[in-house]
Design a protein around this motif. Structure first.
Motif, PDB file in Angstrom:
ATOM      1  N   LYS A 119       0.825  -1.203   0.000  1.00 29.52           N
ATOM      2  CA  LYS A 119       0.000   0.000   0.000  1.00 29.52           C
ATOM      3  C   LYS A 119       0.866   1.263   0.000  1.00 29.52           C
ATOM      4  CE  LYS A 119      -4.172   1.617   2.271  1.00 29.52           C
ATOM      5  NZ  LYS A 119      -5.067   1.422   3.393  1.00 29.52           N
ATOM      6  N   GLN A 120       1.948   1.249   0.777  1.00 32.74           N
ATOM      7  CA  GLN A 120       2.866   2.393   0.827  1.00 32.74           C
ATOM      8  C   GLN A 120       3.564   2.605  -0.513  1.00 32.74           C
ATOM      9  OE1 GLN A 120       3.093   4.606   3.153  1.00 32.74           O
ATOM     10  NE2 GLN A 120       1.607   3.526   4.420  1.00 32.74           N
ATOM     11  N   ARG A 121       3.894   1.515  -1.177  1.00 37.24           N
ATOM     12  CA  ARG A 121       4.546   1.589  -2.481  1.00 37.24           C
ATOM     13  C   ARG A 121       3.615   2.228  -3.512  1.00 37.24           C
ATOM     14  NH1 ARG A 121       7.362  -3.593  -5.111  1.00 37.24           N
ATOM     15  NH2 ARG A 121       9.256  -2.475  -5.632  1.00 37.24           N
ATOM     16  N   LEU A 122       2.345   1.836  -3.488  1.00 32.66           N
ATOM     17  CA  LEU A 122       1.365   2.436  -4.395  1.00 32.66           C
ATOM     18  C   LEU A 122       1.203   3.930  -4.121  1.00 32.66           C
ATOM     19  CD1 LEU A 122      -1.471  -0.239  -4.620  1.00 32.66           C
ATOM     20  CD2 LEU A 122       0.007   0.567  -6.461  1.00 32.66           C
ATOM     21  N   LYS A 123       1.165   4.295  -2.845  1.00 30.98           N
ATOM     22  CA  LYS A 123       1.042   5.712  -2.485  1.00 30.98           C
ATOM     23  C   LYS A 123       2.238   6.514  -2.970  1.00 30.98           C
ATOM     24  CE  LYS A 123      -2.023   5.646   1.462  1.00 30.98           C
ATOM     25  NZ  LYS A 123      -2.226   6.017   2.854  1.00 30.98           N
ATOM     26  N   ARG A 124       3.408   5.905  -2.911  1.00 31.29           N
ATOM     27  CA  ARG A 124       4.620   6.589  -3.347  1.00 31.29           C
ATOM     28  C   ARG A 124       4.672   6.701  -4.872  1.00 31.29           C
ATOM     29  NH1 ARG A 124       9.467   3.840  -3.607  1.00 31.29           N
ATOM     30  NH2 ARG A 124       8.507   2.294  -2.267  1.00 31.29           N
ATOM     31  N   LEU A 125       4.272   5.638  -5.581  1.00 31.22           N
ATOM     32  CA  LEU A 125       4.328   5.635  -7.041  1.00 31.22           C
ATOM     33  C   LEU A 125       3.202   6.443  -7.683  1.00 31.22           C
ATOM     34  CD1 LEU A 125       5.282   1.916  -7.757  1.00 31.22           C
ATOM     35  CD2 LEU A 125       6.706   3.938  -8.070  1.00 31.22           C
ATOM     36  N   PHE A 126       2.013   6.383  -7.101  1.00 25.55           N
ATOM     37  CA  PHE A 126       0.839   7.031  -7.689  1.00 25.55           C
ATOM     38  C   PHE A 126       0.098   7.882  -6.662  1.00 25.55           C
ATOM     39  CE2 PHE A 126       1.381   2.935  -9.918  1.00 25.55           C
ATOM     40  CZ  PHE A 126       1.709   3.420 -11.172  1.00 25.55           C
ATOM     41  N   PRO A 127       0.708   8.968  -6.194  1.00 22.23           N
ATOM     42  CA  PRO A 127       0.041   9.776  -5.174  1.00 22.23           C
ATOM     43  C   PRO A 127      -1.242  10.436  -5.699  1.00 22.23           C
ATOM     44  CG  PRO A 127       2.003  10.895  -5.962  1.00 22.23           C
ATOM     45  CD  PRO A 127       2.016   9.520  -6.553  1.00 22.23           C
ATOM     46  N   GLU A 128      -1.296  10.725  -7.023  1.00 19.69           N
ATOM     47  CA  GLU A 128      -2.495  11.345  -7.587  1.00 19.69           C
ATOM     48  C   GLU A 128      -3.712  10.437  -7.441  1.00 19.69           C
ATOM     49  OE1 GLU A 128       0.238  10.726  -9.474  1.00 19.69           O
ATOM     50  OE2 GLU A 128       1.152  12.697  -9.638  1.00 19.69           O
ATOM     51  N   VAL A 129      -3.477   9.141  -7.531  1.00 13.46           N
ATOM     52  CA  VAL A 129      -4.575   8.179  -7.442  1.00 13.46           C
ATOM     53  C   VAL A 129      -4.924   7.878  -5.993  1.00 13.46           C
ATOM     54  CG1 VAL A 129      -5.301   5.831  -8.024  1.00 13.46           C
ATOM     55  CG2 VAL A 129      -3.949   7.146  -9.654  1.00 13.46           C
ATOM     56  N   CYS A 130      -3.917   7.742  -5.140  1.00 11.98           N
ATOM     57  CA  CYS A 130      -4.125   7.259  -3.774  1.00 11.98           C
ATOM     58  C   CYS A 130      -4.565   8.335  -2.783  1.00 11.98           C
ATOM     59  CB  CYS A 130      -2.850   6.592  -3.269  1.00 11.98           C
ATOM     60  SG  CYS A 130      -2.409   5.119  -4.223  1.00 11.98           S
TER      61      CYS A 130
END
Length: 159
Positions: A2-13
């Motif tokens: 979940k943290q990785r997704l937030k870091r890679l795609f902050p616009e989405v998360c």
């Protein structure tokens, strides 16, 4: 994960838990479009670099021939139009105001018509085609002015 997704795609998360189902769907569609357009831009950049090297350094053409510049500007403007479209999708995701605004779409259409004018072969083009393209530019310019004026009026009434 979940943290990785937030870091890679902050616009989405960002703010995902507060979004409605439809807004989550919009963000996912925007993400897929962003990735697809980014892939197209990377492929276009690859071919642009190859063509620049071929046209200017490998082939024995005159680098000052206008057809060489037209081909290069065509490729460069295509990449810029795709990048602007991708940027508008990302800005829409981060603004939280819904999907792509008509104003941005009209501006991208104007950019595409300007690109078309720049790569026209004036020796073979029909004058009616130039007139039709000029009419399209005028119509899009009028549409842009109307949309921009309406947005300013709406912003003024909101204050």
């Amino acid at each position: 994960m979940k943290q990785r997704l937030k870091r890679l795609f902050p616009e989405v998360c960002n703010g995902w838990s507060e979004l409605s189902g439809y807004h989550r769907f919009e963000r996912l569609v925007s993400l897929v479009l962003t990735v697809a357009i980014a892939g197209a831009v990377l492929v276009a950049m690859y071919y642009l670099v190859i063509h620049v090297v071929q046209l200017l350094f490998i082939e024995s053409r005159d680098p000052f021939d206008y057809r060489v510049f037209q081909a290069l500007f065509d490729m460069i403007l295509t990449v810029l139009i795709a990048m602007e479209f991708n940027n508008s999708i990302i800005r829409t995701m981060t603004s939280g105001k819904g999907f792509i605004h008509v104003e941005i779409v009209v501006l991208i259409a104007i950019m595409a018509l300007v690109r078309k004018f720049m790569v026209l072969d004036m020796e073979v083009i029909d004058p009616w085609q130039i007139g039709a393209l000029a009419g399209a530019v005028l119509a899009l310019g009028g549409c842009y002015w109307l949309v921009r004026h309406a947005n300013r009026m709406k912003d003024a009434s909101d204050e």
